[in-house]
Design a protein around this motif. Structure first.
Motif, PDB file in Angstrom:
ATOM      1  N   ASP A  82      38.646   3.912  37.941  1.00  0.00           N
ATOM      2  CA  ASP A  82      39.331   3.864  36.652  1.00  0.00           C
ATOM      3  C   ASP A  82      39.794   5.235  36.174  1.00  0.00           C
ATOM      4  O   ASP A  82      40.618   5.323  35.268  1.00  0.00           O
ATOM      5  CB  ASP A  82      38.427   3.223  35.597  1.00  0.00           C
ATOM      6  CG  ASP A  82      38.195   1.743  35.871  1.00  0.00           C
ATOM      7  OD1 ASP A  82      39.097   1.095  36.427  1.00  0.00           O
ATOM      8  OD2 ASP A  82      37.102   1.254  35.539  1.00  0.00           O
ATOM      9  N   ASP A 100      46.128  -1.986  38.672  1.00  0.00           N
ATOM     10  CA  ASP A 100      47.191  -1.012  38.888  1.00  0.00           C
ATOM     11  C   ASP A 100      47.155  -0.408  40.285  1.00  0.00           C
ATOM     12  O   ASP A 100      47.852   0.568  40.563  1.00  0.00           O
ATOM     13  CB  ASP A 100      47.152   0.085  37.823  1.00  0.00           C
ATOM     14  CG  ASP A 100      45.851   0.862  37.817  1.00  0.00           C
ATOM     15  OD1 ASP A 100      44.882   0.442  38.462  1.00  0.00           O
ATOM     16  OD2 ASP A 100      45.806   1.919  37.162  1.00  0.00           O
ATOM     17  N   ARG A 134      45.133  -9.628  39.271  1.00  0.00           N
ATOM     18  CA  ARG A 134      45.239  -9.784  37.819  1.00  0.00           C
ATOM     19  C   ARG A 134      46.272  -8.803  37.275  1.00  0.00           C
ATOM     20  O   ARG A 134      46.606  -7.813  37.920  1.00  0.00           O
ATOM     21  CB  ARG A 134      43.883  -9.521  37.170  1.00  0.00           C
ATOM     22  CG  ARG A 134      42.784 -10.416  37.704  1.00  0.00           C
ATOM     23  CD  ARG A 134      41.454 -10.210  37.037  1.00  0.00           C
ATOM     24  NE  ARG A 134      41.146  -8.812  36.734  1.00  0.00           N
ATOM     25  CZ  ARG A 134      39.946  -8.277  36.845  1.00  0.00           C
ATOM     26  NH1 ARG A 134      38.939  -8.997  37.261  1.00  0.00           N
ATOM     27  NH2 ARG A 134      39.736  -7.023  36.521  1.00  0.00           N
ATOM     28  N   GLU A 135      46.748  -9.069  36.071  1.00  0.00           N
ATOM     29  CA  GLU A 135      47.758  -8.216  35.447  1.00  0.00           C
ATOM     30  C   GLU A 135      47.274  -6.791  35.221  1.00  0.00           C
ATOM     31  O   GLU A 135      48.053  -5.860  35.248  1.00  0.00           O
ATOM     32  CB  GLU A 135      48.195  -8.811  34.109  1.00  0.00           C
ATOM     33  CG  GLU A 135      49.246  -9.879  34.248  1.00  0.00           C
ATOM     34  CD  GLU A 135      49.785 -10.316  32.899  1.00  0.00           C
ATOM     35  OE1 GLU A 135      49.739  -9.529  31.931  1.00  0.00           O
ATOM     36  OE2 GLU A 135      50.250 -11.451  32.824  1.00  0.00           O
ATOM     37  N   ASP A 136      45.970  -6.616  34.968  1.00  0.00           N
ATOM     38  CA  ASP A 136      45.440  -5.287  34.655  1.00  0.00           C
ATOM     39  C   ASP A 136      45.158  -4.446  35.898  1.00  0.00           C
ATOM     40  O   ASP A 136      44.690  -3.322  35.798  1.00  0.00           O
ATOM     41  CB  ASP A 136      44.176  -5.390  33.793  1.00  0.00           C
ATOM     42  CG  ASP A 136      43.021  -6.091  34.496  1.00  0.00           C
ATOM     43  OD1 ASP A 136      43.265  -6.868  35.440  1.00  0.00           O
ATOM     44  OD2 ASP A 136      41.866  -5.869  34.084  1.00  0.00           O
TER      45      ASP A 136
END
Length: 129
Positions: A105, A59, A55-57
């Motif tokens: 996170d 990292d 997904r884009e989120d």
């Protein structure tokens, strides 16, 4: 967010993820890949698919292999070689997976993998009698 892949023989990866979900209440962003009855090419193809379809989120990705030197490690090492946002660590255990879920996170990828290693090692204890 960082994703995790548990790559292992037999149902080990799925069992670790299920145990972590039971404890933490979530398995979001975790994937199990069993290498049982798969060729090296099949393992690489499946792992590449997981790593490339993020997904884009996302990292970063941490691949947690069951055993250094085994097929899960060797194929993963080849897959991650040219991917700076993907880390590989061996010796997956429940302590490592729980640390991943609680720290992914808040820590950068390099610090996260270092923390995973230290927590996994610290979780191995002999009861002194």
């Amino acid at each position: 967010m960082k994703q995790g892949v548990v790559i292992a023989h037999g149902p080990l990866g799925a069992a670790y993820i299920e145990a972590a979900k039971t404890i933490m209440g979530t398995d979001d962003g975790l994937f199990a890949l069993s290498v049982t009855d798969m060729s090296v090419h099949e393992i690489a193809s499946r792992l590449e698919s997981i790593v490339n379809d993020t997904r884009e989120d996302v990292d970063g990705i941490v691949i947690m292999a069951c055993l250094r030197g085994g097929s899960s490690w060797n194929v993963s090492a080849a897959v991650v070689r040219d991917k700076p946002k993907v880390q590989l660590i061996s010796g997956v255990n429940l302590a490592m997976l729980l640390t991943f879920l609680t720290k992914r996170d808040s820590l950068p990828l390099d610090e996260l993998t270092a923390k995973l290693k230290s927590e996994a090692v610290d979780g191995v204890t002999i009861l002194e009698k």
